[in-house]
Design a protein around this motif. Structure first.
Motif, PDB file in Angstrom:
ATOM      1  N   GLY A 121       3.546   7.228  11.874  1.00  0.00           N
ATOM      2  CA  GLY A 121       4.099   6.644  13.086  1.00  0.00           C
ATOM      3  C   GLY A 121       4.586   5.231  12.834  1.00  0.00           C
ATOM      4  O   GLY A 121       4.398   4.651  11.760  1.00  0.00           O
ATOM      5  N   THR A 122       5.221   4.652  13.835  1.00  0.00           N
ATOM      6  CA  THR A 122       5.765   3.298  13.702  1.00  0.00           C
ATOM      7  C   THR A 122       4.679   2.292  13.391  1.00  0.00           C
ATOM      8  O   THR A 122       4.827   1.435  12.521  1.00  0.00           O
ATOM      9  N   GLU A 123       3.548   2.395  14.097  1.00  0.00           N
ATOM     10  CA  GLU A 123       2.470   1.434  13.891  1.00  0.00           C
ATOM     11  C   GLU A 123       1.852   1.574  12.500  1.00  0.00           C
ATOM     12  O   GLU A 123       1.502   0.580  11.861  1.00  0.00           O
ATOM     13  N   ALA A 124       1.722   2.836  12.015  1.00  0.00           N
ATOM     14  CA  ALA A 124       1.162   3.043  10.683  1.00  0.00           C
ATOM     15  C   ALA A 124       2.077   2.459   9.607  1.00  0.00           C
ATOM     16  O   ALA A 124       1.605   1.846   8.647  1.00  0.00           O
ATOM     17  N   ILE A 125       3.380   2.652   9.756  1.00  0.00           N
ATOM     18  CA  ILE A 125       4.333   2.101   8.788  1.00  0.00           C
ATOM     19  C   ILE A 125       4.303   0.577   8.834  1.00  0.00           C
ATOM     20  O   ILE A 125       4.307  -0.102   7.792  1.00  0.00           O
ATOM     21  N   ARG A 126       4.246  -0.005  10.033  1.00  0.00           N
ATOM     22  CA  ARG A 126       4.207  -1.459  10.162  1.00  0.00           C
ATOM     23  C   ARG A 126       2.940  -2.031   9.519  1.00  0.00           C
ATOM     24  O   ARG A 126       2.980  -3.051   8.832  1.00  0.00           O
ATOM     25  N   THR A 127       1.812  -1.359   9.735  1.00  0.00           N
ATOM     26  CA  THR A 127       0.547  -1.831   9.149  1.00  0.00           C
ATOM     27  C   THR A 127       0.599  -1.771   7.633  1.00  0.00           C
ATOM     28  O   THR A 127       0.108  -2.667   6.944  1.00  0.00           O
ATOM     29  N   ALA A 128       1.202  -0.708   7.086  1.00  0.00           N
ATOM     30  CA  ALA A 128       1.277  -0.568   5.633  1.00  0.00           C
ATOM     31  C   ALA A 128       2.199  -1.616   5.008  1.00  0.00           C
ATOM     32  O   ALA A 128       1.962  -2.080   3.899  1.00  0.00           O
ATOM     33  N   LEU A 129       3.258  -1.996   5.732  1.00  0.00           N
ATOM     34  CA  LEU A 129       4.229  -2.931   5.183  1.00  0.00           C
ATOM     35  C   LEU A 129       3.892  -4.387   5.459  1.00  0.00           C
ATOM     36  O   LEU A 129       4.494  -5.284   4.866  1.00  0.00           O
ATOM     37  N   GLN A 130       2.931  -4.656   6.338  1.00  0.00           N
ATOM     38  CA  GLN A 130       2.645  -6.029   6.735  1.00  0.00           C
ATOM     39  C   GLN A 130       2.247  -6.935   5.577  1.00  0.00           C
ATOM     40  O   GLN A 130       2.649  -8.103   5.542  1.00  0.00           O
ATOM     41  N   PRO A 131       1.445  -6.467   4.580  1.00  0.00           N
ATOM     42  CA  PRO A 131       1.139  -7.372   3.469  1.00  0.00           C
ATOM     43  C   PRO A 131       2.373  -7.840   2.712  1.00  0.00           C
ATOM     44  O   PRO A 131       2.416  -8.972   2.235  1.00  0.00           O
ATOM     45  N   ALA A 132       3.384  -6.989   2.596  1.00  0.00           N
ATOM     46  CA  ALA A 132       4.601  -7.367   1.875  1.00  0.00           C
ATOM     47  C   ALA A 132       5.589  -8.091   2.783  1.00  0.00           C
ATOM     48  O   ALA A 132       6.362  -8.932   2.315  1.00  0.00           O
ATOM     49  N   PHE A 133       5.571  -7.782   4.092  1.00  0.00           N
ATOM     50  CA  PHE A 133       6.491  -8.400   5.044  1.00  0.00           C
ATOM     51  C   PHE A 133       5.675  -8.979   6.202  1.00  0.00           C
ATOM     52  O   PHE A 133       5.538  -8.355   7.253  1.00  0.00           O
ATOM     53  N   PRO A 134       5.111 -10.172   6.011  1.00  0.00           N
ATOM     54  CA  PRO A 134       4.196 -10.706   7.032  1.00  0.00           C
ATOM     55  C   PRO A 134       4.867 -11.013   8.363  1.00  0.00           C
ATOM     56  O   PRO A 134       4.178 -11.208   9.357  1.00  0.00           O
TER      57      PRO A 134
END
Length: 297
Positions: A121-134
């Protein structure tokens, strides 16, 4: 084929396998009883070879090498002597298998690419990418209250390299203004030690991702220490660029205008892109608009 028939066939196969195993063990026992003088020495040779000679220093090693030729070995000797080695082999095999299982379950490509609970889902993708794209902020995050264009506390300072004067002046600054001032001044005249700037950058993104972006006392101390350092440190810096940053800060009547002037100076040097203050939109929308519009003029 019915379920009952399948069950009976499975039971028969299990009994047949057990009988075959017992028969094999009985056959091996009979062969050992009849030919132990020969098989015992072969067995001792194998154990000595696979243990690189260490088996000779064990009790069973001394036993198998001390029995006179053509004399039979004790019937249970081969079974008893195999127990320690078999146990060690079993433990070693289990440890290797467990390590391999953990590696496959955690680092195998299928595990890495496996969908999280609930799917991609959108939230899961955002959580996974947050370390690389704060700068990825959850949708619907309310904006903080904007600060008003307050008088510039640095305008009356005679020397902006005076650490105590800078510290006193910035006591009245909200943390978004202090952090922006530190980052913009460093962009114009970078300090040698990048650790404080990197720490402040991580801190501001952490604060704007929080539900209630209220910094702790340690967070405020980090921002103010970094601001003092970038305003006063002289070692290894471009002093002309630092003087230019001080001039921008001292000439403006409000802090909003001072930060906008610093942004324009950084724009001319192409060292302070819009993304460097993207977090400011969630911490102080009015200041963010002023800084970005000044950069885009």
């Amino acid at each position: 084929m019915s379920t009952g028939s399948s069950g009976r066939i499975s039971s028969i196969a299990l009994v047949a396998a057990a009988l075959l195993a017992f028969a094999s063990m009985g056959l091996l026992a009979a062969i050992w009883a009849a030919a132990s003088p020969i098989l015992g020495r072969l067995y001792a040779g194998v154990r000595i070879a696979e243990s690189a000679g260490l088996w000779l220093f064990t009790g069973w090693g001394r036993y198998f090498t001390s029995v006179p030729a053509e004399k039979p070995f004790d019937f249970l000797s081969i079974y008893k002597s195999s127990l320690p080695f078999g146990l060690a082999s079993a433990v070693g095999t289990a440890a290797i298998g467990w390590a391999a299982y953990r590696k496959v379950s955690r680092r195998h490509l299928r595990a890495v690419l496996a969908a999280p609970p609930g799917g991609f889902g959108t939230e899961a993708i955002r959580t996974a990418l947050q370390p690389a794209f704060p700068h990825l902020i959850p949708p619907g995050r309310p904006l903080a209250r904007s600060s008003r264009p307050e008088p510039n506390p640095f305008a009356g300072l005679r020397d902006l390299r005076d650490g105590s004067a800078v510290w006193t002046a910035m006591e009245v600054l909200p943390w978004p203004q202090a952090a922006t001032l530190a980052l913009a001044t460093d962009a114009l005249a970078p300090i040698a030690d990048r650790t404080p700037i990197e720490s402040v950058t991580r801190l501001v993104w952490r604060l704007v991702r929080a539900d209630h972006p209220e910094p702790k006392p340690s967070d405020l101390t980090l921002i103010k220490d970094t601001l003092t350092q970038v305003m006063t440190e002289l070692s290894g810096r471009d002093l002309r660029a630092l003087d230019a940053a001080h001039a921008c800060l001292a000439a403006a009547s409000t802090m909003h205008d001072a930060l906008a002037a610093l942004t324009v100076a950084a724009r001319d040097k192409r060292v302070f892109p819009v993304t460097a203050v993207a977090w400011l939109r969630f911490a102080d929308p009015l200041l963010h608009e002023r800084v970005v519009s000044a950069e885009l003029d």
